[in-house]
Design an enzyme around this catalytic site. Sequence first.
Site, PDB file in Angstrom:
ATOM      1  NE  ARG A   1       1.568 -44.823 -59.357  1.00 26.86           N
ATOM      2  CZ  ARG A   1       1.391 -43.989 -60.391  1.00 26.86           C
ATOM      3  NH1 ARG A   1       0.197 -43.483 -60.647  1.00 26.86           N
ATOM      4  NH2 ARG A   1       2.410 -43.659 -61.135  1.00 26.86           N
TER       5      ARG A   1
ATOM      6  CE1 TYR B   1     -16.073 -48.719 -40.589  1.00 30.07           C
ATOM      7  CE2 TYR B   1     -15.136 -47.318 -42.293  1.00 30.07           C
ATOM      8  CZ  TYR B   1     -14.983 -48.255 -41.291  1.00 30.07           C
ATOM      9  OH  TYR B   1     -13.732 -48.718 -40.988  1.00 30.07           O
TER      10      TYR B   1
ATOM     11  CG  ASP C   1     -20.504 -47.866 -47.998  1.00 31.55           C
ATOM     12  OD1 ASP C   1     -20.793 -49.028 -48.316  1.00 31.55           O
ATOM     13  OD2 ASP C   1     -19.570 -47.590 -47.215  1.00 31.55           O
TER      14      ASP C   1
ATOM     15  CE  LYS D   1     -15.774 -54.039 -43.889  1.00 26.79           C
ATOM     16  NZ  LYS D   1     -14.723 -54.125 -42.927  1.00 26.79           N
TER      17      LYS D   1
HETATM   18  N1  PLP Z   1     -18.064 -48.939 -45.550  1.00 28.67           N
HETATM   19  C1  PLP Z   1     -18.633 -49.697 -44.597  1.00 28.67           C
HETATM   20  C2  PLP Z   1     -20.122 -49.738 -44.514  1.00 28.67           C
HETATM   21  C3  PLP Z   1     -17.842 -50.419 -43.705  1.00 28.67           C
HETATM   22  O1  PLP Z   1     -18.432 -51.164 -42.748  1.00 28.67           O
HETATM   23  C4  PLP Z   1     -16.432 -50.343 -43.814  1.00 28.67           C
HETATM   24  C5  PLP Z   1     -15.542 -51.076 -42.881  1.00 28.67           C
HETATM   25  O2  PLP Z   1     -15.953 -51.634 -41.898  1.00 28.67           O
HETATM   26  C6  PLP Z   1     -15.877 -49.544 -44.810  1.00 28.67           C
HETATM   27  C7  PLP Z   1     -16.715 -48.872 -45.672  1.00 28.67           C
HETATM   28  C8  PLP Z   1     -14.395 -49.415 -44.972  1.00 28.67           C
HETATM   29  O3  PLP Z   1     -13.913 -50.534 -45.620  1.00 28.67           O
HETATM   30  P1  PLP Z   1     -12.374 -51.035 -45.539  1.00 28.67           P
HETATM   31  O4  PLP Z   1     -12.128 -51.522 -44.154  1.00 28.67           O
HETATM   32  O5  PLP Z   1     -12.295 -52.068 -46.605  1.00 28.67           O
HETATM   33  O6  PLP Z   1     -11.525 -49.835 -45.846  1.00 28.67           O
END
Ligand code: PLP
Length: 393
Positions: free
Chosen positions: A57, A111, A183, A208
């Site tokens: 963890r 997002y 992000d 992704k």
């Molecule tokens: N940030 C972006 C730009 C995303 O498109 C996504 C998910 O689609 C996330 C974060 C969240 O990622 P996760 O689904 O791995 O939690």
Amino acid sequence: MSDRIDSSKATRRLATRAVHAGEPEPRIEGALSIPIFQSSTFETAGETDYHAVRYLRCNNTPNHHSLHAKLASLEAGEAAVVASSGMAAITTTLLTLLSHGDHLLALEGLYGGTHTFVTRDLAEYGIGHDLMDGNRPETWSALLKPSTQAIYVETITNPLMQVPDLEQVVRFARKHGLVSIVDSTFATPVNYRPLESGFDLVVHSGTKYLNGHSDLAAGAVIGSGELVRRVTHKLNHLGGVLDPHACFLLQRGIKTLVLRVGRQNENTLALARFLAAHPAVDAVNYPGLESHAQHGRARKLFSGFGGMLSFEVRGGIEAADRLLGRLRIPKSAPSLGGVETLITRPVTTSHAGVPAKERIRMGISDSLVRVSVGIEDPGDLVEDFEQGLKGIS
Ligand code: PLP
């Protein structure tokens, strides 16, 4: 093995770092690929500090150390930590930097999961926020409060593919003593490395592009040793650990990141140009097109425009659904960044939870179609869209 990057490798080019950075030296038992250390605990060897004790963890197994070093190298950061999903990385980062009474400045149109966490969940912890227009830096100062601690943006927004004024975000954060977080899931370190431009922390959904094969969930946070140490400490308490097997898969996926994203940049530009010239298509959102409102900024900042585009077809929702039904190569599915082309109407997937009024205000119509372009042959993709668009309206 340590989480710190091997500086001799940081000087090498990105594609070389993606393959070699962080890999065990010498190789363990000569194994070219790092073995999966599927063990939750490890024998102690006289450690005196709790954080030196190896426990799954605490994100300190050999698989974590190796992956952390690779990620830090890719983003040119001092340190990195992985998490069990992109959302685990994002929420843990925000909860590390913000506590009761603090305030966050966040980009409008984030997002959906992040947007909801910022606008609803943070309030439950007594943390305030204001949403900012990424293209109007002159309006940001008015949103500042004495309690503002951080500013949070994305490199390219979903699903309209807007590129906020990232250079001004860095300047603004420095001027006002804020921690800047971005992000960079959509840009990937292949197209943009935010830490090199002065951001303090970069977060990714490793689900992704970093992994790229639509077969795991993961997240990552990269930045200075001190900030990553703080995020790791919080992550150890919140518990969003990445399993060693997923670490192994993500590490393997990253080795081909530069090849995949390079191909996705090319495929997406080809598809965007084809769609923009098609009489059945009304508008295409892709920062690589000269017609995109922030094309100049994207050209200046990015070395490629990414694998995501969205567009409107003539004929509304019915025509959009007919197109989705006629296409043969793209799979109709949420998520993005994998080797296969995916297509979706965001109002039925990623933005289904956003109230209609808010969606309209954000400029996301019910008929908007979003494509995550894969690594297939670009000729096949264009041909498939050509036959798909025939007679849909
Ligand atoms: N940030 C972006 C730009 C995303 O498109 C996504 C998910 O689609 C996330 C974060 C969240 O990622 P996760 O689904 O791995 O939690």
